[in-house]
Write a protein that holds these residues in place. Structure first.
Motif, mmCIF file in Angstrom:
data_model
loop_
_atom_site.group_PDB
_atom_site.id
_atom_site.type_symbol
_atom_site.label_atom_id
_atom_site.label_comp_id
_atom_site.label_asym_id
_atom_site.label_seq_id
_atom_site.Cartn_x
_atom_site.Cartn_y
_atom_site.Cartn_z
ATOM 1 N N ALA A 126 0.860 -1.286 -0.110
ATOM 2 C CA ALA A 126 -0.124 0.090 -0.048
ATOM 3 C C ALA A 126 0.906 1.191 0.164
ATOM 4 C CB ALA A 126 -1.106 -0.054 1.325
ATOM 5 N N ASP A 127 0.671 2.201 -0.861
ATOM 6 C CA ASP A 127 1.138 3.537 -0.901
ATOM 7 C C ASP A 127 0.692 4.598 0.102
ATOM 8 O OD1 ASP A 127 2.852 5.648 -2.104
ATOM 9 O OD2 ASP A 127 0.954 6.321 -2.960
ATOM 10 N N MET A 128 1.264 4.954 0.968
ATOM 11 C CA MET A 128 0.766 5.753 2.172
ATOM 12 C C MET A 128 0.030 7.021 1.613
ATOM 13 S SD MET A 128 0.680 5.949 5.686
ATOM 14 C CE MET A 128 2.275 5.420 6.145
ATOM 15 N N GLY A 129 0.463 7.645 0.622
ATOM 16 C CA GLY A 129 -0.344 8.780 0.052
ATOM 17 C C GLY A 129 -1.492 8.197 -0.424
ATOM 18 N N GLY A 226 -11.480 3.888 7.821
ATOM 19 C CA GLY A 226 -10.798 3.812 6.577
ATOM 20 C C GLY A 226 -9.186 3.219 6.557
ATOM 21 N N LEU A 227 -8.467 3.943 7.212
ATOM 22 C CA LEU A 227 -6.955 3.591 7.389
ATOM 23 C C LEU A 227 -6.748 2.356 7.763
ATOM 24 C CD1 LEU A 227 -5.620 6.845 8.745
ATOM 25 C CD2 LEU A 227 -5.313 6.403 6.451
ATOM 26 N N LEU A 228 -7.328 1.589 8.637
ATOM 27 C CA LEU A 228 -7.314 0.504 9.208
ATOM 28 C C LEU A 228 -7.766 -0.507 7.911
ATOM 29 C CD1 LEU A 228 -8.528 0.863 12.713
ATOM 30 C CD2 LEU A 228 -6.320 0.372 11.997
ATOM 31 N N GLY A 229 -8.543 -0.137 7.004
ATOM 32 C CA GLY A 229 -9.053 -1.172 5.884
ATOM 33 C C GLY A 229 -10.556 -1.665 6.347
ATOM 34 N N PRO A 238 -9.347 1.158 0.120
ATOM 35 C CA PRO A 238 -8.192 0.493 0.487
ATOM 36 C C PRO A 238 -7.299 1.133 1.833
ATOM 37 C CG PRO A 238 -7.995 1.304 -1.935
ATOM 38 C CD PRO A 238 -9.461 1.784 -1.181
ATOM 39 N N GLY A 239 -6.982 0.303 2.826
ATOM 40 C CA GLY A 239 -6.383 0.806 3.900
ATOM 41 C C GLY A 239 -4.877 0.416 4.166
ATOM 42 N N LEU A 240 -4.523 0.748 5.106
ATOM 43 C CA LEU A 240 -3.032 0.192 5.623
ATOM 44 C C LEU A 240 -2.876 -0.899 5.867
ATOM 45 C CD1 LEU A 240 -2.050 3.502 7.323
ATOM 46 C CD2 LEU A 240 -1.491 3.103 5.120
ATOM 47 N N TYR A 241 -3.948 -1.497 6.185
ATOM 48 C CA TYR A 241 -3.985 -3.054 6.483
ATOM 49 C C TYR A 241 -4.895 -3.804 5.675
ATOM 50 C CZ TYR A 241 -1.725 -1.724 10.789
ATOM 51 O OH TYR A 241 -0.743 -1.252 11.832
#
Length: 289
Positions: A126-129, A226-229, A238-241
């Motif tokens: 996953a691309d952080m941005g 959202g960040l957790l997926g 799409p999330g960081l997990y």
């Protein structure tokens, strides 16, 4: 001369009745909501067509515009000030709400993971941005627009008719119903949203008498999901997990996501009840009428 005086009085009466019409709570509620929804539709379309920072800037501009629509509706139609949106301490109140929203989701997720409902794995590719900005943009838009409509216009229109407890009950119910069309929604998920979002956000507003606080809470909640997926009310981003779901939908929320789980329902009540008790003891009027 007499005819002119009668005509002037007649016209004055018509203007007075027209002014009274616009001051009806149902009228300024509907008018303000239509204005906010139209602005949201336009800016959301523009944000979807833009990329990266451009999308964020458009969403921030939308936030400013819909807040102005709300303030103008209250000033010229409802004929009241907006102490619920003070410039002073706006950042502090939004920040406090943000922290509470993040804590709420972190605790709820931790309990579900500990119970075996979720398995979270870092999405190394996953691309952080590409993950961070869409989550923030989506959460900002939803937090501002939904809070202005539900805790701003609707809550205060109903409060004018029947008091704060009726306003809390009705706005919470409508908030749950508004999410019934989302992916994976069920009658249970609608009830869960009514309690954990409608009641909690309404309690937060009553407690702080401040829409910035409710917006911050709403934003922190949605952005972290959202960040957790984890699906946000059925919306998958799409999330960081990557999240693997195991077990009963009552525990995990199923396709609807975390908000369909019993866990945040219980935790939200544990947060909302002390807020409501404090709000009941607060004799200060809600808004300036």
């Amino acid at each position: 001369m007499k005819n002119r005086l009668m005509e002037k009085q007649h016209n004055s009466g018509k203007l007075s009745r027209w002014g009274s019409f616009w001051r009806l709570p149902i009228v300024w509620l509907i008018t303000g909501a239509i204005g906010i929804i139209l602005a949201d539709s336009i800016f959301r379309t523009l944000a979807d067509q833009a990329e990266a920072i451009g999308s964020l800037l458009i969403t921030l501009a939308e936030g400013f515009i819909v807040i102005m629509v709300y303030k103008l509706t209250m000033k010229y139609l409802a004929r009241r000030s907006t102490p619920e949106l003070p410039i002073q301490r706006a950042g502090v109140e939004a920040g406090l709400g943000l922290l509470l929203g993040i804590l709420f989701i972190l605790v709820s997720t931790f309990i579900i993971v500990a119970a075996g409902g979720y398995s979270l794995h870092w999405a190394g590719a996953a691309d952080m941005g590409s993950v961070l900005l869409p989550s923030i943009v989506s959460a900002i838009g939803a937090a501002i627009v939904e809070e202005l409509i539900f805790r701003g216009l609707m809550f205060q229109a109903i409060h004018k008719w029947g008091g704060q407890w009726l306003a809390l009950a009705v706005t919470s119910l409508f908030f749950g119903v508004a999410h019934l069309g989302n992916t994976g929604s069920t009658l249970w998920s609608g009830f869960a949203i009514t309690i954990e979002a409608g009641v909690l956000l309404g309690a937060a507003f009553l407690w702080r008498r401040n829409l910035w606080f409710a917006m911050g809470l709403h934003f922190g909640w949605n952005a972290l999901e959202g960040l957790l997926g984890i699906p946000v009310s059925g919306h998958i981003t799409p999330g960081l997990y990557s999240v693997k779901v195991n077990g009963s939908a009552l525990l995990t929320g199923g396709e609807f996501g975390l908000e369909g789980s019993i866990v945040p329902v219980v935790i939200s009540l544990m947060i909302a009840i002390p807020m409501l008790i404090s709000a009941a003891r607060n004799r200060a009027p809600l808004g300036n009428r």
